[in-house]
Motif scaffolding. Structure first.
Motif, mmCIF file in Angstrom:
data_model
loop_
_atom_site.group_PDB
_atom_site.id
_atom_site.type_symbol
_atom_site.label_atom_id
_atom_site.label_comp_id
_atom_site.label_asym_id
_atom_site.label_seq_id
_atom_site.Cartn_x
_atom_site.Cartn_y
_atom_site.Cartn_z
ATOM 1 N N LEU A 109 0.837 -1.203 0.000
ATOM 2 C CA LEU A 109 0.000 0.000 0.000
ATOM 3 C C LEU A 109 0.870 1.250 0.000
ATOM 4 C CD1 LEU A 109 -2.892 -0.780 2.484
ATOM 5 C CD2 LEU A 109 -2.872 -0.968 0.028
ATOM 6 N N ALA A 110 1.907 1.240 0.868
ATOM 7 C CA ALA A 110 2.770 2.421 0.964
ATOM 8 C C ALA A 110 3.497 2.646 -0.357
ATOM 9 C CB ALA A 110 3.768 2.238 2.094
ATOM 10 N N THR A 131 -12.009 2.823 -5.425
ATOM 11 C CA THR A 131 -11.417 4.146 -5.609
ATOM 12 C C THR A 131 -10.062 4.099 -6.308
ATOM 13 O OG1 THR A 131 -10.310 4.083 -3.480
ATOM 14 C CG2 THR A 131 -12.532 4.988 -3.507
ATOM 15 N N TYR A 137 1.210 4.432 -2.788
ATOM 16 C CA TYR A 137 0.509 5.608 -2.248
ATOM 17 C C TYR A 137 -0.987 5.347 -2.102
ATOM 18 C CZ TYR A 137 4.822 7.798 -3.730
ATOM 19 O OH TYR A 137 6.136 8.101 -3.925
ATOM 20 N N ILE A 138 -1.318 4.202 -1.529
ATOM 21 C CA ILE A 138 -2.730 3.907 -1.262
ATOM 22 C C ILE A 138 -2.902 4.016 0.248
ATOM 23 C CG2 ILE A 138 -4.558 2.198 -1.481
ATOM 24 C CD1 ILE A 138 -2.768 0.905 -3.682
ATOM 25 N N HIS A 139 -3.863 4.808 0.688
ATOM 26 C CA HIS A 139 -4.025 4.938 2.132
ATOM 27 C C HIS A 139 -4.706 3.696 2.682
ATOM 28 C CE1 HIS A 139 -7.798 6.596 0.597
ATOM 29 N NE2 HIS A 139 -8.330 6.295 1.747
ATOM 30 N N PRO A 140 -4.456 3.372 3.957
ATOM 31 C CA PRO A 140 -4.914 2.079 4.487
ATOM 32 C C PRO A 140 -6.421 1.872 4.441
ATOM 33 C CG PRO A 140 -3.532 3.228 6.077
ATOM 34 C CD PRO A 140 -3.661 4.127 4.920
ATOM 35 N N ARG A 141 -7.181 2.956 4.376
ATOM 36 C CA ARG A 141 -8.639 2.777 4.373
ATOM 37 C C ARG A 141 -9.235 2.885 2.979
ATOM 38 N NH1 ARG A 141 -10.131 6.363 9.586
ATOM 39 N NH2 ARG A 141 -8.062 6.109 10.442
#
Lengths: 119, 484
Positions: free
Chosen positions: A34-35, A47, A38-42
């Protein structure tokens, strides 16, 4: 529905959970993936930009997950058996490997310990 | 908490309708009783069971007496409870903001806020209403919070406190001198810090300032909105496109009139839509339609607002929940390091402005409010605020004032936070005095929300109960206890 690594996910599913649904991909690895993108954890699967989805699929295809990971596990067991070790033999017999008693309560061992282990 | 609809309608009768105990009565009498009353409010179950019913029960093979019931509490046993709420419905209900209550009595002497009202000392200890237009602007800017008691009164009104007048005057002075007021509002729990920000925003709107408000810093830093690196920045900064789009729309709705009268100073070729010089800023803000292009639009808007070669109104830039903006955020960089909040571009704009690195052309104010209920511990911020307060006391030559120093054995300090808070002013919001408490309670009583005579004794009682007039505690002690 969004396809990541050949699997269709509902758009409401968390990306983190979707990643962790693959065999041999846990919380640590999924957080790092995810990091990296650049995908936020939620974030939810719906999206994600199409570009990110393809990037995720490409990333997952370079990793040892799913059948690759299962095969690696089976190879390890096979190696033990071919060397003729005690652990290998116990796997082949479907019995506990680590010195547990076998008088009773060995259902888990019977289920899991095989040369062709499911995973 | 008192409900908007009449409570008396909801009150259940304490003494129920008397039910004659028919089970113990002779059967004949009971039958006669049932026949005599064609209409009865007695429940059907209270009817005496006939002998025949008992007999049929014994005829089949079921055993009498107590039985074991399996699966009594299983899910299918529970009757369906109707439609389940749609996604987001419960949250919307939780976060809804009600600004008026038709059951509250209109207060005849309540006057609307004027442009100078919050800055004049004669309005201290008076309750003034927010004009309709300002209500809409504040609502667009998300200045109202669901925890505040707006929904109890006919129209939103605010108590003008000494601190309010002080703050409004400081803002006005700064704007007159084309300087920037950089100030942090701090104080105890429920002391009215967010309300102070709201009053500052109302003052700014009434005086045709441009207001940019970040309602919760935690929305930006707890990793719940999308982020992406800004290309060509070193060290890397991160934009939050979805949040920024929402913010641009809020700015647009809250400042529509002012933005329509402010014009661009330069062209913006980088935007998808052609924006020549001398275009209203409202049109520039309208360019942001999707999250993808929101950040360049916001940057363009910001560069226009801070352009020194054009006529600009004063700007109020405010943020609530400062502690969240003063620590490493929950976002991760590709190297899996935590990203500092000050590397998030939007918060960087705010912290630069708060630290004094940015100058607004026509002056204005940068305000931040701390929170006590939802705040991570930030030792640097706490120390810096304590230091600024102590320095002020030293300047005023208060006896025994001493500036607190860093703990030399503690490693959790953050230099970036210290740099931002090095030269801010601190406004401490405490309890109100009894005069202000009285004004507020009279307003509550006039609205019909407080059913008591407001006299010296009542005011003192509530004021003391509220820990020397902490406003939120006064509300709790007076309004939110149900004594109808």
């Amino acid at each position: 529905m969004v396809a990541i690594f050949g699997v269709n996910f509902n758009e409401q599913k968390l990306v983190k959970k979707a990643l962790e649904s693959f065999y041999a991909l846990g919380p640590q690895t999924s957080a790092r993936i995810l990091a990296k993108y650049y995908i936020h954890p939620r974030a939810k699967v719906g999206t994600l930009a199409p570009k990110t989805v393809t990037a995720l699929t490409a990333e997952l295809s370079t990793m040892t997950i799913e059948s690759d990971a299962r095969r690696a596990l089976q190879d390890n067991i096979k190696r033990l058996r071919d060397m003729g070790t005690y652990r290998g033999r116990r796997h082949a017999m479907g019995l506990p490997v680590r010195g547990q008693r076998t008088r009773n309560q060995i259902e888990t061992a019977k289920k899991l310990n095989r040369v062709e282990r499911r995973g | 908490m008192s409900a908007p609809n009449c409570l008396r309608c909801l009150v259940r009768p304490t003494a129920g309708i008397p039910i004659s105990a028919p089970l113990a009565a002779p059967i004949a009498l009971a039958h006669a009783h049932a026949r005599a009353a064609p209409f009865s409010t007695t429940a059907a179950n209270a009817r005496p069971r006939k002998e025949t019913e008992k007999k049929t029960g014994s005829k089949d093979h079921s055993r009498g007496g107590k039985k074991l019931q399996l699966g009594k509490f299983k899910k299918d046993h529970i009757a369906s409870k109707g439609r389940s709420p749609l996604p987001g419905e419960r949250k919307a209900y939780r976060k809804r903001i009600t600004l008026s209550n038709d059951n509250a009595i209109p207060v005849p002497w309540l006057t609307d806020l004027g442009p100078e009202a919050l800055a004049s000392a004669e309005n201290t200890a008076r309750v003034l209403a927010l004009p309709e237009e300002v209500q809409d602007q504040l609502r667009a800017g998300e200045a109202f919070k669901p925890t505040q008691c707006w929904g109890m009164f006919r129209k939103p009104a605010v108590l003008v406190r000494k601190e309010t007048v002080d703050l409004a005057n400081r803002m006005q002075d700064a704007a007159d001198k084309k300087q920037m007021l950089r100030l942090v509002v701090t104080g105890d729990k429920v002391a009215g810090k967010s309300m102070m920000l709201l009053q500052a925003m109302a003052h700014a709107h009434l005086n045709n300032w441009i207001v940019i408000h970040l309602p919760e810093a935690q929305e930006l830093t707890t990793a719940c909105t999308e982020y992406a690196p800004i290309p060509g920045t070193d060290p890397v900064q991160y934009m939050q496109p979805v949040y920024v789009l929402k913010l641009i729309q809020a700015i647009k709705r809250a400042n529509e009139k002012v933005l329509a009268k402010t014009y661009t100073a330069q062209a913006h070729p980088e935007l998808p839509q052609n924006i020549p010089p001398n275009t209203p800023l409202l049109k520039l803000a309208n360019v942001a339609k999707e999250a993808d292009g929101a950040w360049p639009v916001f940057q363009a808007l910001w560069s226009e607002l801070t352009a020194h070669n054009a006529a600009r109104p004063p700007i109020l830039f405010s943020l609530d929940g400062l502690a969240h903006a003063m620590k490493p955020s929950d976002y991760r960089s590709p190297a899996f390091d935590l990203i500092h909040s000050h590397d998030l571009a939007l918060l960087k704009l705010f912290t630069d402005a708060l630290g004094g690195a940015v100058k607004f052309p026509a002056g204005g104010a940068v305000l931040a409010a701390t929170s006590r209920s939802n705040a991570p511990r930030v030792p640097s911020m706490e120390l810096a605020l304590a230091q600024r307060e102590a320095e002020e006391r030293v300047r005023q030559k208060v006896e025994g004032a001493e500036v607190p120093q860093k703990d030399p054995f503690f490693r959790g300090y953050d230099e970036r936070v210290e740099a931002v808070l090095r030269s801010v002013q601190v406004l401490r919001v405490g309890g109100v005095d009894k005069l202000e408490a009285r004004a507020l309670m009279e307003y509550w009583a006039a609205s019909g929300m407080l059913r008591a005579t407001v006299d010296e004794r009542a005011v003192t009682e509530k004021w003391t109960l509220a820990g020397s007039g902490v406003l939120g505690e006064m509300e709790r002690a007076t309004l939110l206890t149900m004594r109808v």
